[in-house]
Design a protein around this motif. Structure first.
Motif, PDB file in Angstrom:
ATOM      1  N   ASP A  39       1.184   8.680  -7.250  1.00 35.87           N
ATOM      2  CA  ASP A  39       2.540   8.288  -7.637  1.00 35.87           C
ATOM      3  C   ASP A  39       3.427   8.001  -6.427  1.00 35.87           C
ATOM      4  O   ASP A  39       4.522   7.473  -6.565  1.00 35.87           O
ATOM      5  CB  ASP A  39       3.201   9.394  -8.475  1.00 35.87           C
ATOM      6  N   PHE A  40       2.953   8.379  -5.246  1.00 34.41           N
ATOM      7  CA  PHE A  40       3.685   8.049  -4.015  1.00 34.41           C
ATOM      8  C   PHE A  40       3.102   6.774  -3.412  1.00 34.41           C
ATOM      9  O   PHE A  40       1.887   6.566  -3.438  1.00 34.41           O
ATOM     10  CB  PHE A  40       3.558   9.184  -2.995  1.00 34.41           C
ATOM     11  N   TYR A  41       3.965   5.935  -2.902  1.00 29.36           N
ATOM     12  CA  TYR A  41       3.477   4.741  -2.207  1.00 29.36           C
ATOM     13  C   TYR A  41       4.523   4.315  -1.175  1.00 29.36           C
ATOM     14  O   TYR A  41       5.632   4.853  -1.145  1.00 29.36           O
ATOM     15  CB  TYR A  41       3.175   3.611  -3.194  1.00 29.36           C
ATOM     16  N   LEU A  61       8.769   2.999   4.239  1.00 27.96           N
ATOM     17  CA  LEU A  61       9.698   3.835   3.478  1.00 27.96           C
ATOM     18  C   LEU A  61       9.001   4.365   2.229  1.00 27.96           C
ATOM     19  O   LEU A  61       8.434   3.604   1.447  1.00 27.96           O
ATOM     20  CB  LEU A  61      10.960   3.029   3.127  1.00 27.96           C
ATOM     21  N   LEU A  62       9.040   5.665   2.076  1.00 24.24           N
ATOM     22  CA  LEU A  62       8.290   6.340   1.022  1.00 24.24           C
ATOM     23  C   LEU A  62       8.960   6.152  -0.339  1.00 24.24           C
ATOM     24  O   LEU A  62      10.194   6.215  -0.448  1.00 24.24           O
ATOM     25  CB  LEU A  62       8.191   7.833   1.368  1.00 24.24           C
ATOM     26  N   ARG A  63       8.156   5.913  -1.353  1.00 23.10           N
ATOM     27  CA  ARG A  63       8.628   5.753  -2.724  1.00 23.10           C
ATOM     28  C   ARG A  63       7.886   6.707  -3.633  1.00 23.10           C
ATOM     29  O   ARG A  63       6.713   6.979  -3.411  1.00 23.10           O
ATOM     30  CB  ARG A  63       8.384   4.303  -3.197  1.00 23.10           C
ATOM     31  N   TRP A  64       8.561   7.200  -4.675  1.00 19.78           N
ATOM     32  CA  TRP A  64       7.932   8.108  -5.630  1.00 19.78           C
ATOM     33  C   TRP A  64       8.274   7.692  -7.057  1.00 19.78           C
ATOM     34  O   TRP A  64       9.442   7.728  -7.432  1.00 19.78           O
ATOM     35  CB  TRP A  64       8.384   9.546  -5.383  1.00 19.78           C
ATOM     36  N   ARG A  65       7.264   7.279  -7.775  1.00 23.45           N
ATOM     37  CA  ARG A  65       7.460   7.012  -9.205  1.00 23.45           C
ATOM     38  C   ARG A  65       6.958   8.217  -9.993  1.00 23.45           C
ATOM     39  O   ARG A  65       5.760   8.405 -10.169  1.00 23.45           O
ATOM     40  CB  ARG A  65       6.730   5.739  -9.646  1.00 23.45           C
ATOM     41  N   ARG A  96      -0.891   8.529   7.761  1.00 23.93           N
ATOM     42  CA  ARG A  96      -2.245   7.982   7.613  1.00 23.93           C
ATOM     43  C   ARG A  96      -2.229   6.648   6.860  1.00 23.93           C
ATOM     44  O   ARG A  96      -2.901   5.693   7.259  1.00 23.93           O
ATOM     45  CB  ARG A  96      -3.135   8.964   6.840  1.00 23.93           C
ATOM     46  N   THR A  97      -1.442   6.608   5.795  1.00 23.29           N
ATOM     47  CA  THR A  97      -1.372   5.385   4.988  1.00 23.29           C
ATOM     48  C   THR A  97      -0.750   4.246   5.789  1.00 23.29           C
ATOM     49  O   THR A  97      -1.239   3.109   5.766  1.00 23.29           O
ATOM     50  CB  THR A  97      -0.551   5.646   3.706  1.00 23.29           C
ATOM     51  N   ALA A  98       0.316   4.568   6.515  1.00 22.50           N
ATOM     52  CA  ALA A  98       0.999   3.550   7.320  1.00 22.50           C
ATOM     53  C   ALA A  98       0.070   3.010   8.410  1.00 22.50           C
ATOM     54  O   ALA A  98       0.002   1.797   8.640  1.00 22.50           O
ATOM     55  CB  ALA A  98       2.277   4.130   7.934  1.00 22.50           C
ATOM     56  N   LYS A 263      15.068  -6.686   1.690  1.00 21.50           N
ATOM     57  CA  LYS A 263      14.985  -5.287   1.271  1.00 21.50           C
ATOM     58  C   LYS A 263      13.578  -4.769   1.563  1.00 21.50           C
ATOM     59  O   LYS A 263      12.701  -5.572   1.908  1.00 21.50           O
ATOM     60  CB  LYS A 263      15.340  -5.155  -0.210  1.00 21.50           C
ATOM     61  N   PRO A 264      13.346  -3.458   1.449  1.00 18.65           N
ATOM     62  CA  PRO A 264      11.974  -2.958   1.611  1.00 18.65           C
ATOM     63  C   PRO A 264      11.046  -3.585   0.561  1.00 18.65           C
ATOM     64  O   PRO A 264      11.423  -3.707  -0.598  1.00 18.65           O
ATOM     65  CB  PRO A 264      12.122  -1.442   1.384  1.00 18.65           C
ATOM     66  N   LEU A 265       9.850  -4.012   0.993  1.00 16.62           N
ATOM     67  CA  LEU A 265       8.953  -4.791   0.135  1.00 16.62           C
ATOM     68  C   LEU A 265       7.620  -4.080  -0.081  1.00 16.62           C
ATOM     69  O   LEU A 265       7.151  -3.334   0.785  1.00 16.62           O
ATOM     70  CB  LEU A 265       8.669  -6.146   0.795  1.00 16.62           C
ATOM     71  N   SER A 266       7.000  -4.390  -1.209  1.00 21.60           N
ATOM     72  CA  SER A 266       5.627  -3.928  -1.436  1.00 21.60           C
ATOM     73  C   SER A 266       4.722  -4.642  -0.436  1.00 21.60           C
ATOM     74  O   SER A 266       5.114  -5.644   0.173  1.00 21.60           O
ATOM     75  CB  SER A 266       5.185  -4.259  -2.859  1.00 21.60           C
ATOM     76  N   GLU A 267       3.504  -4.153  -0.304  1.00 18.67           N
ATOM     77  CA  GLU A 267       2.569  -4.763   0.633  1.00 18.67           C
ATOM     78  C   GLU A 267       2.400  -6.250   0.319  1.00 18.67           C
ATOM     79  O   GLU A 267       2.428  -7.112   1.206  1.00 18.67           O
ATOM     80  CB  GLU A 267       1.224  -4.046   0.549  1.00 18.67           C
ATOM     81  N   HIS A 268       2.232  -6.539  -0.973  1.00 18.09           N
ATOM     82  CA  HIS A 268       2.027  -7.924  -1.390  1.00 18.09           C
ATOM     83  C   HIS A 268       3.240  -8.797  -1.052  1.00 18.09           C
ATOM     84  O   HIS A 268       3.120  -9.881  -0.489  1.00 18.09           O
ATOM     85  CB  HIS A 268       1.732  -7.980  -2.889  1.00 18.09           C
ATOM     86  N   ASP A 269       4.436  -8.304  -1.409  1.00 18.51           N
ATOM     87  CA  ASP A 269       5.641  -9.094  -1.167  1.00 18.51           C
ATOM     88  C   ASP A 269       5.916  -9.275   0.328  1.00 18.51           C
ATOM     89  O   ASP A 269       6.462 -10.302   0.747  1.00 18.51           O
ATOM     90  CB  ASP A 269       6.850  -8.453  -1.846  1.00 18.51           C
TER      91      ASP A 269
END
Ligand code: C2E
Ligand code: MG
Ligand code: MG
Ligand code: MG
Length: 286
Positions: A39-41, A61-65, A96-98, A263-269
């Motif tokens: 749920d974190f990305y 920037l960390l996101r939590w759904r 690690r993810t970054a 703005k902060p973007l998803s990997e794809h965007d």
């Protein structure tokens, strides 16, 4: 009467407090499972070099759904994770993810981008923080000069000797070091000359009123001038308008980040964004 309504409002207040505490506890308890469940990305916000108009870096920037509560902003869950200590695990996951994402960009494009990662004070104070960073780099295969750590002033002055040692180790590895939210801490400026820093990030609260509040304009100009005389790069965060950008450009600010660019973007965007910019600049030069 006053006494009675005072008591009532106290009761009301206590009930509100309990509801708030319960909600905080609920959020706090669901973080470990959230991390397991994916749920974190991360989102990525581009940073612009004002000298040549190129995008050479992004901030992670960390996101939590949350499965039931929906999106929870970092300003709400990071302080909870810091209090409970879960930030240690969460922060390691972010790093690690970054690093893995950044290494993938180097391999497959869209372009080699440096990645800036936020670090909490309690994370930085862990005895094995430097080892953790070094492991994140080696297991992702990312070269250290593509990683920047964003630290806060309070983190650096809470234990100056220990902080200095760690920063020197990180610097000797080749990692970039930035001070986030610069100007909002209580620090003396003396520490700037001792620490091996690369970049000051002017807090967005100054940028916000840069055109209307002469004090904020003066502070911003002073940070840029001081940063440069200390051989540091200066980046402004929270840039939302063209006028703010022009102000910063005119004062010699090196880089900027903010909604005006993206703005902060998803990997794809982010990939779409970078590719579109590259196509535009190719058009301009032909
Ligand atoms: P920050 O590191 O200072 O990040 C900048 C914040 O400003 C981000 O908020 C970003 O979305 C927002 N922002 C960017 N451009 C603009 C703009 O033009 N106008 C305005 N008003 N805001 C803009 P976000 O993503 O909600 O993050 C808030 C804070 O949460 C971050 O502030 C950082 O302190 C913390 N945070 C986020 N991710 C992490 C993380 O992975 N680890 C740690 N320890 N903290 C994190
Ligand atoms: Mg930051
Ligand atoms: Mg900031
Ligand atoms: Mg911040």
């Amino acid at each position: 009467d006053a006494k009675r309504s005072g008591k009532n409002s106290f009761r009301f207040y206590a009930r509100e407090m309990n509801a708030q505490a319960a909600e905080m506890l609920r959020l706090d308890n669901s973080m470990p499972q959230g991390l397991v469940n994916g749920d974190f990305y991360l989102h990525y916000q581009p940073q612009l070099n004002l000298e040549d108009n190129s995008v050479v870096a992004v901030e992670a920037l960390l996101r939590w759904r949350h499965p039931e509560l929906g999106m929870i902003p970092p300003d709400r869950f990071i302080p909870l994770a810091e209090e409970s200590g879960f930030i240690i695990k969460l922060g390691e996951w972010v790093l690690r993810t970054a690093c893995a994402q950044c290494a993938a960009w180097q391999q497959d494009g869209p372009a080699p981008l440096r990645i800036a990662v936020n670090v909490s004070g309690c994370q930085f104070n862990e005895p094995d923080f430097v080892d953790m960073v070094s492991t994140a780099l080696s297991s992702s295969g990312l070269s250290p000069e593509y990683l920047e750590l964003e630290l806060t002033e309070s983190l650096l002055i809470s234990n100056e000797q220990q902080a200095l040692q760690k920063l020197q180790l990180l610097k000797s590895m080749g990692i970039y070091l930035a001070i986030d939210d610069f100007g909002t801490g209580y620090s003396s400026l003396a520490y700037l000359k001792h620490f091996p820093l690369d970049r000051l990030k002017i807090d967005k609260s100054f940028i916000n009123d840069i055109l209307t509040d002469p004090d904020d304009a003066a502070i911003t100009e002073a940070i840029i001038a001081m940063g440069h005389s200390l051989k540091l790069k200066v980046i402004a965060e929270g840039v939302e308008t063209r006028e703010q950008l022009l102000f910063l450009e005119d004062r010699g600010c090196d880089e900027m980040q903010g909604y005006y660019l993206s703005k902060p973007l998803s990997e794809h965007d982010l990939k779409v964004f970078i590719t579109a910019r590259a196509a535009d600049s190719a058009k301009e030069t032909t």
